[in-house]
Design a protein around this motif. Structure first.
Motif, PDB file in Angstrom:
ATOM      1  N   TYR A 150       0.824  -1.210   0.000  1.00 23.97           N
ATOM      2  CA  TYR A 150       0.000   0.000   0.000  1.00 23.97           C
ATOM      3  C   TYR A 150       0.860   1.264   0.000  1.00 23.97           C
ATOM      4  O   TYR A 150       2.085   1.204  -0.007  1.00 23.97           O
ATOM      5  CB  TYR A 150      -0.997  -0.033   1.158  1.00 23.97           C
ATOM      6  CG  TYR A 150      -1.906  -1.238   1.096  1.00 23.97           C
ATOM      7  CD1 TYR A 150      -2.968  -1.286   0.192  1.00 23.97           C
ATOM      8  CD2 TYR A 150      -1.681  -2.359   1.909  1.00 23.97           C
ATOM      9  CE1 TYR A 150      -3.790  -2.423   0.107  1.00 23.97           C
ATOM     10  CE2 TYR A 150      -2.490  -3.481   1.827  1.00 23.97           C
ATOM     11  CZ  TYR A 150      -3.545  -3.508   0.924  1.00 23.97           C
ATOM     12  OH  TYR A 150      -4.340  -4.619   0.834  1.00 23.97           O
ATOM     13  N   ASP A 151       0.191   2.424  -0.031  1.00 19.77           N
ATOM     14  CA  ASP A 151       0.906   3.687  -0.199  1.00 19.77           C
ATOM     15  C   ASP A 151       0.947   4.506   1.085  1.00 19.77           C
ATOM     16  O   ASP A 151      -0.025   4.527   1.848  1.00 19.77           O
ATOM     17  CB  ASP A 151       0.221   4.520  -1.291  1.00 19.77           C
ATOM     18  CG  ASP A 151       0.892   5.870  -1.508  1.00 19.77           C
ATOM     19  OD1 ASP A 151       2.137   5.913  -1.501  1.00 19.77           O
ATOM     20  OD2 ASP A 151       0.170   6.871  -1.673  1.00 19.77           O
ATOM     21  N   SER A 182       5.386   2.025  -7.577  1.00 18.43           N
ATOM     22  CA  SER A 182       4.510   0.876  -7.356  1.00 18.43           C
ATOM     23  C   SER A 182       5.261  -0.403  -7.694  1.00 18.43           C
ATOM     24  O   SER A 182       6.413  -0.359  -8.152  1.00 18.43           O
ATOM     25  CB  SER A 182       3.269   0.985  -8.242  1.00 18.43           C
ATOM     26  OG  SER A 182       3.632   0.769  -9.608  1.00 18.43           O
ATOM     27  N   GLN A 183       4.605  -1.542  -7.537  1.00 17.40           N
ATOM     28  CA  GLN A 183       5.247  -2.825  -7.838  1.00 17.40           C
ATOM     29  C   GLN A 183       5.528  -2.987  -9.327  1.00 17.40           C
ATOM     30  O   GLN A 183       6.297  -3.867  -9.721  1.00 17.40           O
ATOM     31  CB  GLN A 183       4.397  -3.979  -7.332  1.00 17.40           C
ATOM     32  CG  GLN A 183       3.075  -4.159  -8.065  1.00 17.40           C
ATOM     33  CD  GLN A 183       2.215  -5.246  -7.425  1.00 17.40           C
ATOM     34  OE1 GLN A 183       1.894  -5.189  -6.249  1.00 17.40           O
ATOM     35  NE2 GLN A 183       1.843  -6.245  -8.213  1.00 17.40           N
ATOM     36  N   SER A 189       1.009   5.877 -10.747  1.00 20.14           N
ATOM     37  CA  SER A 189      -0.094   4.962 -10.453  1.00 20.14           C
ATOM     38  C   SER A 189       0.274   4.119  -9.243  1.00 20.14           C
ATOM     39  O   SER A 189       0.791   3.004  -9.360  1.00 20.14           O
ATOM     40  CB  SER A 189      -0.379   4.062 -11.666  1.00 20.14           C
ATOM     41  OG  SER A 189      -1.455   3.182 -11.400  1.00 20.14           O
ATOM     42  N   PRO A 191      -0.438   2.425  -5.209  1.00 18.39           N
ATOM     43  CA  PRO A 191      -1.509   1.677  -4.531  1.00 18.39           C
ATOM     44  C   PRO A 191      -2.375   2.587  -3.666  1.00 18.39           C
ATOM     45  O   PRO A 191      -2.066   3.753  -3.436  1.00 18.39           O
ATOM     46  CB  PRO A 191      -0.740   0.674  -3.650  1.00 18.39           C
ATOM     47  CG  PRO A 191       0.635   0.634  -4.194  1.00 18.39           C
ATOM     48  CD  PRO A 191       0.894   1.980  -4.782  1.00 18.39           C
ATOM     49  N   THR A 192      -3.451   2.021  -3.155  1.00 15.78           N
ATOM     50  CA  THR A 192      -4.315   2.723  -2.212  1.00 15.78           C
ATOM     51  C   THR A 192      -3.540   3.048  -0.941  1.00 15.78           C
ATOM     52  O   THR A 192      -2.746   2.235  -0.456  1.00 15.78           O
ATOM     53  CB  THR A 192      -5.527   1.844  -1.852  1.00 15.78           C
ATOM     54  OG1 THR A 192      -6.211   1.506  -3.058  1.00 15.78           O
ATOM     55  CG2 THR A 192      -6.471   2.562  -0.902  1.00 15.78           C
ATOM     56  N   GLU A 221       6.110  -0.019  -3.404  1.00 19.66           N
ATOM     57  CA  GLU A 221       4.841  -0.282  -2.738  1.00 19.66           C
ATOM     58  C   GLU A 221       4.007  -1.299  -3.524  1.00 19.66           C
ATOM     59  O   GLU A 221       3.603  -1.042  -4.664  1.00 19.66           O
ATOM     60  CB  GLU A 221       4.061   1.024  -2.577  1.00 19.66           C
ATOM     61  CG  GLU A 221       4.796   2.053  -1.728  1.00 19.66           C
ATOM     62  CD  GLU A 221       4.049   3.368  -1.613  1.00 19.66           C
ATOM     63  OE1 GLU A 221       4.204   4.055  -0.583  1.00 19.66           O
ATOM     64  OE2 GLU A 221       3.300   3.720  -2.558  1.00 19.66           O
ATOM     65  N   LYS A 223       0.619  -3.503  -4.337  1.00 19.64           N
ATOM     66  CA  LYS A 223      -0.787  -3.089  -4.325  1.00 19.64           C
ATOM     67  C   LYS A 223      -1.611  -3.796  -3.262  1.00 19.64           C
ATOM     68  O   LYS A 223      -2.720  -3.384  -2.940  1.00 19.64           O
ATOM     69  CB  LYS A 223      -1.421  -3.274  -5.700  1.00 19.64           C
ATOM     70  CG  LYS A 223      -1.563  -4.711  -6.165  1.00 19.64           C
ATOM     71  CD  LYS A 223      -2.204  -4.746  -7.555  1.00 19.64           C
ATOM     72  CE  LYS A 223      -2.379  -6.175  -8.073  1.00 19.64           C
ATOM     73  NZ  LYS A 223      -2.993  -6.182  -9.419  1.00 19.64           N
ATOM     74  N   SER A 224      -1.069  -4.873  -2.693  1.00 19.69           N
ATOM     75  CA  SER A 224      -1.693  -5.533  -1.546  1.00 19.69           C
ATOM     76  C   SER A 224      -0.608  -6.281  -0.805  1.00 19.69           C
ATOM     77  O   SER A 224       0.546  -6.325  -1.240  1.00 19.69           O
ATOM     78  CB  SER A 224      -2.801  -6.489  -1.984  1.00 19.69           C
ATOM     79  OG  SER A 224      -2.259  -7.730  -2.415  1.00 19.69           O
ATOM     80  N   ASN A 229       2.020 -10.159  -4.697  1.00 18.91           N
ATOM     81  CA  ASN A 229       2.271  -8.747  -4.939  1.00 18.91           C
ATOM     82  C   ASN A 229       3.533  -8.256  -4.250  1.00 18.91           C
ATOM     83  O   ASN A 229       4.315  -7.485  -4.827  1.00 18.91           O
ATOM     84  CB  ASN A 229       1.063  -7.920  -4.509  1.00 18.91           C
ATOM     85  CG  ASN A 229      -0.098  -8.055  -5.473  1.00 18.91           C
ATOM     86  OD1 ASN A 229       0.092  -8.142  -6.680  1.00 18.91           O
ATOM     87  ND2 ASN A 229      -1.306  -8.096  -4.945  1.00 18.91           N
TER      88      ASN A 229
END
Length: 454
Positions: A150-151, A182-183, A189, A191-192, A221, A223-224, A229
């Protein structure tokens, strides 16, 4: 190998799960840096006329803490972070600072922001692990990757605040020293955002900074918090050139772990560190991967000995303390020669992880949102060791750096931790410290860089 003597254990107190609240702003964070003085102590002469009872004083001094929100998986099969945030009591750092100033330390409060640190900072950690000279001159050009889920929207700003307070070189996005992706490698773009993982992220980037101030930091980061991930994020970190990758998460072992090994963690020439876990005796994955350096946890305190510090196994209760154990699935690496475990034995080395002797972290987006916090858990020890590897220099292209401490085993390059245990086990060294190798602390803690070079 340097042998440590025991010190008094922290209070055997189970963590409390305090209610989270979010306070603070960019302006408040900046203002906090301007406050001078200890901030966590009061002059003894200003004490109230009615002196608290001895029992009340003892209760207020006991350190309590809570797992970060990322310690609870969002769904079945997700991995959890290993960060523990202090919510009350007087930490070892506070006691030591108050003693120097001749004042009474004020307990940490979960309901008020700390305007100055309440845990160990960079100079403490560098001194404890014989890194002071190396930290000032080594690490230039090296990149430590931090892999989390996550972010954390405030990661860059909070890192700037931490480094500014301690006088470390600036490390910003604009200068290219700090990068968040992100990954998939995207800088836009992401993650949440997640407040629980934000605390973990702040802990990780601050510890990498504390140990290797001249290193660049790459935050990747996922995404989960699924293994797929997080593993993809590890691969992305390596593809972007990081030779040092810190991972402060874990979960139960499974029969899939050997396939995860080859898919995500088999990176020759890259030092990958993984926290051993915070639930006491018992092996976790990916710490149990044969391709990573599994990092256990200690309680760290100042001492009158020649080193100036002493350590023992971090253990708070039967369900909380550093992880260790014999893997049920992973093959034993060739350099690991203990005879009680036929498969991979966890851990390899260790560093401070006890929240009662914890480290200071600056975080304004985490679940507490109060800027300065004290953290523990093996989430602290994993990035510390990643920083030590980075100070030691780029690994050999065909090496698996998890082997390096074994090459130096039995030398003064490691502080042999010989006191404490993290649970009950049938093979004593699996859970009990002893001279030489043991599960909870591995071969010991750093004493300079020699145990982390090829």
């Amino acid at each position: 190998m340097r042998t440590e003597t025991p010190h008094s254990a922290p209070a055997n107190r189970r963590p409390i799960r305090a209610g989270w609240r979010r306070i603070g702003s960019a302006a408040a964070a900046t203002a906090a840096l301007l406050v001078a003085g200890l901030g966590t102590a009061v002059d003894a002469s200003a004490a109230p006329a009615v002196t608290p009872s001895a029992a009340a004083k003892a209760a207020s001094s006991k350190v309590t803490w809570a797992p970060e929100g990322c310690a609870t998986p969002k769904k079945k099969g997700d991995l959890t972070c290993n960060a523990l945030r202090v919510t009350g009591g007087v930490t070892a750092f506070q006691k030591e600072q108050a003693k120097k100033k001749g004042v009474t330390a004020k307990a940490v409060s979960p309901k008020a922001a700390s305007v100055t640190p309440t845990g160990y900072g960079p100079s403490d950690l560098q001194d404890a692990y014989g890194l002071t000279d190396a930290a000032s001159s080594n690490g230039s050009g090296e990149t430590i990757a931090i892999v989390d889920a996550y972010d954390d929207p405030n990661a860059a700003a909070d890192l700037t605040a931490y480094r500014s307070y301690y006088g470390l070189p600036a490390c910003t996005t604009a200068s290219g020293c700090f990068k968040k992706v992100s990954q998939t490698g995207s800088t836009t773009s992401l993650p949440t955002a997640d407040s629980g993982w934000a605390g973990e992220i702040s802990l990780d980037v601050d510890m990498a900074s504390a140990i290797c101030p001249n290193c660049k930091i790459l935050l990747v980061e996922a995404k989960s918090s699924s293994m797929a991930n997080l593993g993809t994020a590890v691969n992305e970190a390596v593809s972007l050139g990081a030779k040092f990758v810190s991972n402060s998460y874990g979960g139960s072992e499974s029969s899939s772990d050997t396939s995860y090994d080859s898919s995500y963690f088999k990176h020759a020439g890259v030092a990958i560190t993984v926290s051993a876990g915070d639930e006491g005796y018992g092996a976790e994955y990916p710490a149990a991967s044969r391709y990573v350096t599994a990092v256990g946890g200690t309680a760290l305190s100042t001492s009158s000995n020649s080193r100036g510090w002493t350590e023992k196994v971090w253990n708070t209760s039967s369900t909380e303390g550093t992880g260790s154990g014999c893997s049920a699935y992973d093959t034993k690496p060739t350099w690991q020669t203990d005879t009680g475990c036929t498969k991979r034995m966890e851990s390899d080395v260790s560093a401070v992880a006890d929240p009662a002797t914890g480290v200071s972290v600056y975080d304004t987006y985490g679940a507490d949102g109060t800027s300065w916090n004290t953290y523990g858990g093996t989430s602290a020890s994993a990035p510390i060791i990643a920083g030590v590897y980075a100070l030691a220099g780029t690994p050999g292209t065909s090496d698996y750096p998890a082997q390096y401490p074994y090459n130096a085993a039995g030398t003064s390059a490691l502080n042999d931790v010989t006191s404490g245990s993290n649970g009950t086990c049938t093979t004593s060294y699996f859970c009990t410290a002893k001279s030489g190798y043991d599960g909870p602390t591995g071969w010991g803690t750093p004493e300079g860089l020699d145990a982390f070079t090829g």
